[in-house]
Design a protein around this motif. Structure first.
Motif, PDB file in Angstrom:
ATOM      1  N   ALA A   1       0.799  -1.284  -0.076  1.00 32.47           N
ATOM      2  CA  ALA A   1       0.070  -0.025  -0.018  1.00 32.47           C
ATOM      3  C   ALA A   1       0.867   1.255  -0.082  1.00 32.47           C
ATOM      4  O   ALA A   1       0.670   2.044  -0.691  1.00 32.47           O
ATOM      5  N   VAL A   2       1.958   1.417   0.697  1.00 31.98           N
ATOM      6  CA  VAL A   2       2.645   2.490   0.620  1.00 31.98           C
ATOM      7  C   VAL A   2       3.703   2.580  -0.510  1.00 31.98           C
ATOM      8  O   VAL A   2       3.874   3.663  -1.160  1.00 31.98           O
TER       9      VAL A   2
ATOM     10  N   GLU B   1       2.322   1.605  -3.519  1.00 33.68           N
ATOM     11  CA  GLU B   1       1.638   2.535  -4.330  1.00 33.68           C
ATOM     12  C   GLU B   1       1.244   3.794  -3.948  1.00 33.68           C
ATOM     13  O   GLU B   1       1.122   4.677  -4.714  1.00 33.68           O
ATOM     14  N   LEU B   2       1.354   4.106  -2.808  1.00 31.52           N
ATOM     15  CA  LEU B   2       1.124   5.682  -2.216  1.00 31.52           C
ATOM     16  C   LEU B   2       2.456   6.329  -2.968  1.00 31.52           C
ATOM     17  O   LEU B   2       2.096   7.651  -3.477  1.00 31.52           O
TER      18      LEU B   2
ATOM     19  N   ASN C   1       1.384   6.989  -6.435  1.00 32.49           N
ATOM     20  CA  ASN C   1       0.591   7.871  -6.661  1.00 32.49           C
ATOM     21  C   ASN C   1       0.921   9.109  -6.251  1.00 32.49           C
ATOM     22  O   ASN C   1       0.489  10.179  -7.063  1.00 32.49           O
ATOM     23  N   PHE C   2       1.809   9.552  -5.371  1.00 27.69           N
ATOM     24  CA  PHE C   2       2.367  10.800  -5.160  1.00 27.69           C
ATOM     25  C   PHE C   2       3.324  11.296  -6.197  1.00 27.69           C
ATOM     26  O   PHE C   2       2.930  12.347  -6.741  1.00 27.69           O
TER      27      PHE C   2
END
Length: 113
Positions: free
Chosen positions: A79-80, A82-83, A86-87
């Motif tokens: 999840a991080v 992917e974060l 996305n950032f």
């Protein structure tokens, strides 16, 4: 929980840092130096997750820029990961073609205006 967020160039210079829990200034510089060294020394074939002291590091490389996030043991690494992606995509859309100079100068000018 995210402990810190770093953006670093290939020379090991911190371009952006944000801490989400209190860390003394002199400890920050030592922490950043150790974290940067451990991420830059890894090859592209190695995993982007590193267990470091009492937390985990999740990093991703974009050209000459490394984005490193320190998380606690219970946080989901994917999840991080992917974060981070996305950032960087948001930065790319906002600044149109993100490079480290955009981060250094445009974010700084955005904060001061």
């Amino acid at each position: 929980m995210i402990k810190f967020f770093l953006m670093v160039n290939k020379q090991g210079q911190t371009r952006l840092s944000r801490y989400y829990e209190h860390v003394e200034i002199n400890k920050r510089t030592m922490l950043e130096a150790e974290v940067i060294k451990s991420c830059l020394s890894r090859s592209k074939d190695q995993c982007s997750f590193i267990e470091y002291k009492d937390f985990k590091l999740v990093y991703r490389q974009y050209a000459a820029l490394f984005v490193v996030v320190g998380i606690n043991e219970t946080e989901n690494e994917m999840a991080v990961y992917e974060l981070i992606h996305n950032f960087v995509e948001v930065l790319d859309k906002y600044f149109s073609r993100v490079v480290r100079y955009s981060i250094c100068y445009k974010i700084f000018s955005f904060k001061t205006s």
